[in-house]
Motif scaffolding. Sequence first.
Motif, short mmCIF file in Angstrom:
data_model
loop_
_atom_site.label_atom_id
_atom_site.label_comp_id
_atom_site.label_asym_id
_atom_site.label_seq_id
_atom_site.Cartn_x
_atom_site.Cartn_y
_atom_site.Cartn_z
N GLY A 1 0.81 -1.24 -0.10
CA GLY A 1 0.05 0.09 -0.05
C GLY A 1 0.93 1.31 0.12
N VAL A 2 0.90 1.97 -1.03
CA VAL A 2 1.44 3.06 -1.11
C VAL A 2 0.91 4.46 -1.29
CG1 VAL A 2 3.50 4.36 -2.51
CG2 VAL A 2 3.53 1.97 -1.89
N ASP A 3 0.92 5.41 -0.42
CA ASP A 3 0.43 6.86 -0.71
C ASP A 3 1.30 7.75 -0.97
OD1 ASP A 3 -2.14 5.67 -0.32
OD2 ASP A 3 -2.25 6.08 1.97
N LEU A 4 1.15 8.75 -1.94
CA LEU A 4 1.89 9.81 -1.93
C LEU A 4 1.33 11.18 -1.45
CD1 LEU A 4 2.99 9.50 -5.88
CD2 LEU A 4 3.95 8.77 -3.86
N LYS A 5 1.86 12.00 -0.80
CA LYS A 5 1.18 12.89 0.31
C LYS A 5 1.77 14.38 -0.09
CE LYS A 5 -0.83 10.16 3.74
NZ LYS A 5 -2.13 10.12 3.93
N ALA A 6 0.82 15.29 -0.42
CA ALA A 6 1.43 16.41 -0.90
C ALA A 6 0.82 17.29 0.32
CB ALA A 6 0.77 17.06 -1.93
N ALA A 7 1.00 18.62 0.47
CA ALA A 7 0.57 19.51 1.67
C ALA A 7 -0.90 19.55 1.92
CB ALA A 7 1.10 20.97 1.27
N ASP A 8 -1.72 19.73 0.64
CA ASP A 8 -3.15 19.51 0.88
C ASP A 8 -3.88 18.24 0.37
OD1 ASP A 8 -2.74 20.13 -1.65
OD2 ASP A 8 -3.87 22.02 -1.54
N SER A 9 -3.29 17.25 -0.18
CA SER A 9 -4.00 16.14 -0.64
C SER A 9 -2.91 15.06 -0.54
CB SER A 9 -4.27 16.33 -2.34
OG SER A 9 -3.15 16.76 -3.03
N SER A 10 -3.67 13.63 -1.15
CA SER A 10 -2.82 12.68 -1.35
C SER A 10 -3.53 11.82 -2.16
CB SER A 10 -2.71 11.97 0.21
OG SER A 10 -4.17 11.39 0.63
N ALA A 11 -2.75 10.91 -2.66
CA ALA A 11 -3.16 9.70 -3.58
C ALA A 11 -2.53 8.39 -3.39
CB ALA A 11 -2.79 10.16 -5.04
N SER A 12 -3.57 7.35 -3.59
CA SER A 12 -3.20 5.95 -3.34
C SER A 12 -2.72 5.48 -4.68
CB SER A 12 -4.17 5.12 -2.58
OG SER A 12 -4.41 5.56 -1.47
N LEU A 13 -1.65 4.70 -4.52
CA LEU A 13 -1.00 4.01 -6.04
C LEU A 13 -1.57 2.83 -6.12
CD1 LEU A 13 2.68 5.16 -6.27
CD2 LEU A 13 0.60 6.39 -6.54
N ALA A 14 -1.91 2.38 -7.51
CA ALA A 14 -2.38 1.26 -7.81
C ALA A 14 -1.35 0.13 -8.44
CB ALA A 14 -3.42 1.52 -9.07
N PRO A 15 -1.56 -1.05 -8.43
CA PRO A 15 -0.35 -2.01 -8.78
C PRO A 15 0.02 -1.59 -10.28
CG PRO A 15 -1.96 -3.30 -7.66
CD PRO A 15 -2.57 -1.73 -7.90
N ALA A 16 1.32 -1.91 -10.76
CA ALA A 16 1.41 -1.60 -12.22
C ALA A 16 0.75 -2.46 -13.24
CB ALA A 16 3.08 -1.91 -12.30
N GLN A 17 0.50 -1.75 -14.04
CA GLN A 17 -0.28 -2.88 -15.33
C GLN A 17 0.27 -3.97 -15.51
OE1 GLN A 17 -1.09 -0.64 -18.74
NE2 GLN A 17 -2.37 -2.00 -19.60
N GLY A 18 -0.52 -5.08 -15.36
CA GLY A 18 0.20 -6.43 -15.53
C GLY A 18 0.98 -7.09 -14.45
N ALA A 19 1.14 -6.47 -13.48
CA ALA A 19 1.91 -6.96 -12.56
C ALA A 19 0.96 -7.89 -11.61
CB ALA A 19 2.12 -5.88 -11.39
N THR A 20 1.58 -8.94 -11.14
CA THR A 20 0.99 -10.01 -10.25
C THR A 20 1.22 -10.26 -9.23
OG1 THR A 20 0.46 -11.33 -12.66
CG2 THR A 20 0.18 -12.67 -10.63
N ALA A 21 0.47 -10.24 -8.01
CA ALA A 21 1.04 -10.47 -6.68
C ALA A 21 1.48 -11.94 -6.41
CB ALA A 21 -0.19 -10.08 -5.73
N THR A 22 2.47 -12.01 -5.69
CA THR A 22 2.79 -13.53 -5.30
C THR A 22 3.10 -13.45 -4.07
OG1 THR A 22 5.01 -12.81 -5.57
CG2 THR A 22 4.33 -13.71 -7.41
N LYS A 23 2.76 -14.49 -3.11
CA LYS A 23 2.82 -14.75 -1.94
C LYS A 23 4.25 -15.20 -1.48
CE LYS A 23 0.31 -16.93 1.76
NZ LYS A 23 -0.70 -18.09 2.01
#
Length: 179
Positions: A84-106
Amino acid sequence: MRAAPLAVTALAAALLLTGCSGDNDSSGGDKATASPDNGTTCRIGAMDVEVGPANVAPAAGDTGNIPVTLTNQSADCTLDGFPGVDLKAADSSASLAPAQGATATKLTLAKGTAATFTLTYTRGEADAGASLDVTTLEIGLPGADTRKSFKWSYGPVQGKGGKAADPTASVGAFTQAGD
């Protein structure tokens, strides 16, 4: 004579279970949760986290890559999903999505072993309405509640379609680091 070994075994089991509770620990309160393989979910507070060194995007429109390495400092744990990655600015933030085509592995991490993932971003123009002027990078692990914050020193991030709240950035899947 069997009473002494049984008492020692019972005491050791009780101490082991007490150490795994995760309640009110220094990681900010993440609880270790059971996963299907009877392991525990990795907690960011039990990890040594290294951000970078980065392949920084030098100018607006360029792409940069920031590797993040997590080294487990506790008992065996499991990473199952995307960071889970968020980019935070002074007055807002955004959560990042997985890269296109990326597959999670355990991945299961023993104490002292590491995993890595890469954050990829497109640099934006400073103080532009279409760019998110990021000051902080916030990282969390799948299945855990707490996050760690890091200073962002890689410049503004370009927004998609001129919208700063939708940054042109993504996170890759976890991979095993090292040997």
